[in-house]
Design a protein around this motif. Sequence first.
Motif, PDB file in Angstrom:
ATOM      1  N   ILE A  86      40.110  33.546  37.032  1.00 36.29           N
ATOM      2  CA  ILE A  86      41.469  33.317  37.529  1.00 36.29           C
ATOM      3  C   ILE A  86      42.206  34.640  37.533  1.00 36.29           C
ATOM      4  N   LYS A  87      42.733  35.004  38.706  1.00 34.77           N
ATOM      5  CA  LYS A  87      43.539  36.208  38.819  1.00 34.77           C
ATOM      6  C   LYS A  87      44.996  35.895  38.547  1.00 34.77           C
ATOM      7  N   GLU A  88      45.469  34.768  39.156  1.00 36.25           N
ATOM      8  CA  GLU A  88      46.889  34.442  39.043  1.00 36.25           C
ATOM      9  C   GLU A  88      47.071  32.942  39.216  1.00 36.25           C
ATOM     10  N   VAL A  89      47.972  32.368  38.443  1.00 35.75           N
ATOM     11  CA  VAL A  89      48.340  30.961  38.597  1.00 35.75           C
ATOM     12  C   VAL A  89      49.652  30.931  39.361  1.00 35.75           C
ATOM     13  N   LEU A  90      49.614  30.366  40.570  1.00 42.87           N
ATOM     14  CA  LEU A  90      50.784  30.328  41.442  1.00 42.87           C
ATOM     15  C   LEU A  90      51.582  29.051  41.183  1.00 42.87           C
ATOM     16  N   PRO A  91      52.831  29.013  41.636  1.00 42.11           N
ATOM     17  CA  PRO A  91      53.606  27.785  41.433  1.00 42.11           C
ATOM     18  C   PRO A  91      53.051  26.625  42.257  1.00 42.11           C
ATOM     19  N   TYR A  92      53.409  25.424  41.845  1.00 42.27           N
ATOM     20  CA  TYR A  92      53.022  24.173  42.500  1.00 42.27           C
ATOM     21  C   TYR A  92      51.521  23.923  42.465  1.00 42.27           C
ATOM     22  N   GLY A  93      50.817  24.476  41.469  1.00 37.56           N
ATOM     23  CA  GLY A  93      49.432  24.097  41.232  1.00 37.56           C
ATOM     24  C   GLY A  93      48.367  24.890  41.954  1.00 37.56           C
ATOM     25  N   SER A  94      48.700  25.870  42.753  1.00 33.34           N
ATOM     26  CA  SER A  94      47.650  26.656  43.405  1.00 33.34           C
ATOM     27  C   SER A  94      47.242  27.816  42.495  1.00 33.34           C
ATOM     28  N   ILE A  95      45.972  28.226  42.651  1.00 36.40           N
ATOM     29  CA  ILE A  95      45.393  29.246  41.777  1.00 36.40           C
ATOM     30  C   ILE A  95      44.670  30.278  42.620  1.00 36.40           C
ATOM     31  N   THR A  96      44.894  31.552  42.325  1.00 33.35           N
ATOM     32  CA  THR A  96      44.164  32.638  42.986  1.00 33.35           C
ATOM     33  C   THR A  96      42.978  32.998  42.116  1.00 33.35           C
ATOM     34  N   LEU A  97      41.772  32.973  42.720  1.00 36.03           N
ATOM     35  CA  LEU A  97      40.533  33.216  41.988  1.00 36.03           C
ATOM     36  C   LEU A  97      39.841  34.475  42.482  1.00 36.03           C
ATOM     37  N   LEU A  98      38.990  35.027  41.621  1.00 36.54           N
ATOM     38  CA  LEU A  98      38.133  36.163  41.965  1.00 36.54           C
ATOM     39  C   LEU A  98      36.684  35.728  41.780  1.00 36.54           C
ATOM     40  N   ASP A  99      35.835  36.005  42.794  1.00 41.59           N
ATOM     41  CA  ASP A  99      34.417  35.704  42.627  1.00 41.59           C
ATOM     42  C   ASP A  99      33.734  36.896  41.966  1.00 41.59           C
ATOM     43  N   LEU A 100      32.417  36.853  41.829  1.00 35.94           N
ATOM     44  CA  LEU A 100      31.694  37.911  41.122  1.00 35.94           C
ATOM     45  C   LEU A 100      31.731  39.245  41.853  1.00 35.94           C
ATOM     46  N   GLU A 101      31.884  39.213  43.179  1.00 33.92           N
ATOM     47  CA  GLU A 101      31.963  40.468  43.944  1.00 33.92           C
ATOM     48  C   GLU A 101      33.378  41.027  44.004  1.00 33.92           C
ATOM     49  N   GLY A 102      34.354  40.334  43.467  1.00 36.99           N
ATOM     50  CA  GLY A 102      35.725  40.828  43.455  1.00 36.99           C
ATOM     51  C   GLY A 102      36.592  40.310  44.590  1.00 36.99           C
ATOM     52  N   ARG A 103      36.048  39.446  45.455  1.00 34.26           N
ATOM     53  CA  ARG A 103      36.872  38.886  46.536  1.00 34.26           C
ATOM     54  C   ARG A 103      37.802  37.839  45.938  1.00 34.26           C
ATOM     55  N   GLU A 104      39.025  37.799  46.462  1.00 37.74           N
ATOM     56  CA  GLU A 104      39.974  36.817  45.947  1.00 37.74           C
ATOM     57  C   GLU A 104      40.309  35.783  47.007  1.00 37.74           C
ATOM     58  N   PHE A 105      40.554  34.564  46.548  1.00 37.17           N
ATOM     59  CA  PHE A 105      40.922  33.467  47.427  1.00 37.17           C
ATOM     60  C   PHE A 105      41.765  32.483  46.624  1.00 37.17           C
ATOM     61  N   THR A 106      42.513  31.664  47.337  1.00 39.09           N
ATOM     62  CA  THR A 106      43.427  30.717  46.697  1.00 39.09           C
ATOM     63  C   THR A 106      42.936  29.298  46.916  1.00 39.09           C
ATOM     64  N   VAL A 107      42.963  28.481  45.870  1.00 44.46           N
ATOM     65  CA  VAL A 107      42.539  27.084  45.943  1.00 44.46           C
ATOM     66  C   VAL A 107      43.590  26.204  45.284  1.00 44.46           C
ATOM     67  N   ASN A 108      43.493  24.924  45.573  1.00 40.02           N
ATOM     68  CA  ASN A 108      44.339  23.939  44.920  1.00 40.02           C
ATOM     69  C   ASN A 108      43.883  23.777  43.473  1.00 40.02           C
ATOM     70  N   GLY A 109      44.829  23.691  42.558  1.00 41.43           N
ATOM     71  CA  GLY A 109      44.502  23.577  41.145  1.00 41.43           C
ATOM     72  C   GLY A 109      43.782  22.301  40.768  1.00 41.43           C
ATOM     73  N   GLN A 110      43.853  21.274  41.620  1.00 42.07           N
ATOM     74  CA  GLN A 110      43.161  20.031  41.324  1.00 42.07           C
ATOM     75  C   GLN A 110      41.663  20.137  41.565  1.00 42.07           C
ATOM     76  N   ARG A 111      41.211  21.169  42.279  1.00 42.25           N
ATOM     77  CA  ARG A 111      39.790  21.336  42.573  1.00 42.25           C
ATOM     78  C   ARG A 111      39.045  22.112  41.501  1.00 42.25           C
ATOM     79  N   VAL A 112      39.732  22.598  40.475  1.00 44.59           N
ATOM     80  CA  VAL A 112      39.076  23.434  39.469  1.00 44.59           C
ATOM     81  C   VAL A 112      39.060  22.742  38.110  1.00 44.59           C
ATOM     82  N   LYS A 113      38.063  23.123  37.322  1.00 42.84           N
ATOM     83  CA  LYS A 113      38.002  22.673  35.934  1.00 42.84           C
ATOM     84  C   LYS A 113      37.553  23.847  35.085  1.00 42.84           C
ATOM     85  N   PRO A 114      37.887  23.861  33.808  1.00 37.20           N
ATOM     86  CA  PRO A 114      37.522  25.001  32.953  1.00 37.20           C
ATOM     87  C   PRO A 114      36.016  25.129  32.813  1.00 37.20           C
TER      88      PRO A 114
END
Length: 135
Positions: A86-114
């Motif tokens: 997790i790079k950043e937790v955005l308001p209203y439940g969206s989350i910015t993620l980083l993959d292993l290569e360093g690319r970042e993308f944003t997903v809905n927080g309901q699609r992720v689990k620890p």
Amino acid sequence: MWATKLLNLNLKTAQKRREMALHKLEEIRLDAYESSKVYKERTKAFHDKKITPKTFTAGDQVLIFNSIVKLFPGKLKSRWSGPFHIKEVLPYGSITLLDLEGREFTVNGQRVKPYMADNNIPRDTSDHLGDPDNA
């Protein structure tokens, strides 16, 4: 006049009967509204009791639910991919993620689990076990 007397139609009693019927109908409507309100409150309380809150912070590792797997079902295929940081937790439940290569993308927080694995072990997301077509 003779028809009114013959049928014994009294306007005052008919009016009182009609008023009583309307009042009973109004009471039935209010009772139905109240029971519907109680039902909705109980259903909401039951639903809210079953929800487990998810709190994420920057730096955590998470898995993403992959809904495309539902279109191409496999008996032993995992519907979760990752881990991602997790790079950043955005308001209203969206989350910015980083993959292993360093690319970042944003997903809905309901699609992720620890992700609860050991953080010291590096993991490659491209390994798929049990795929007989590629063997």
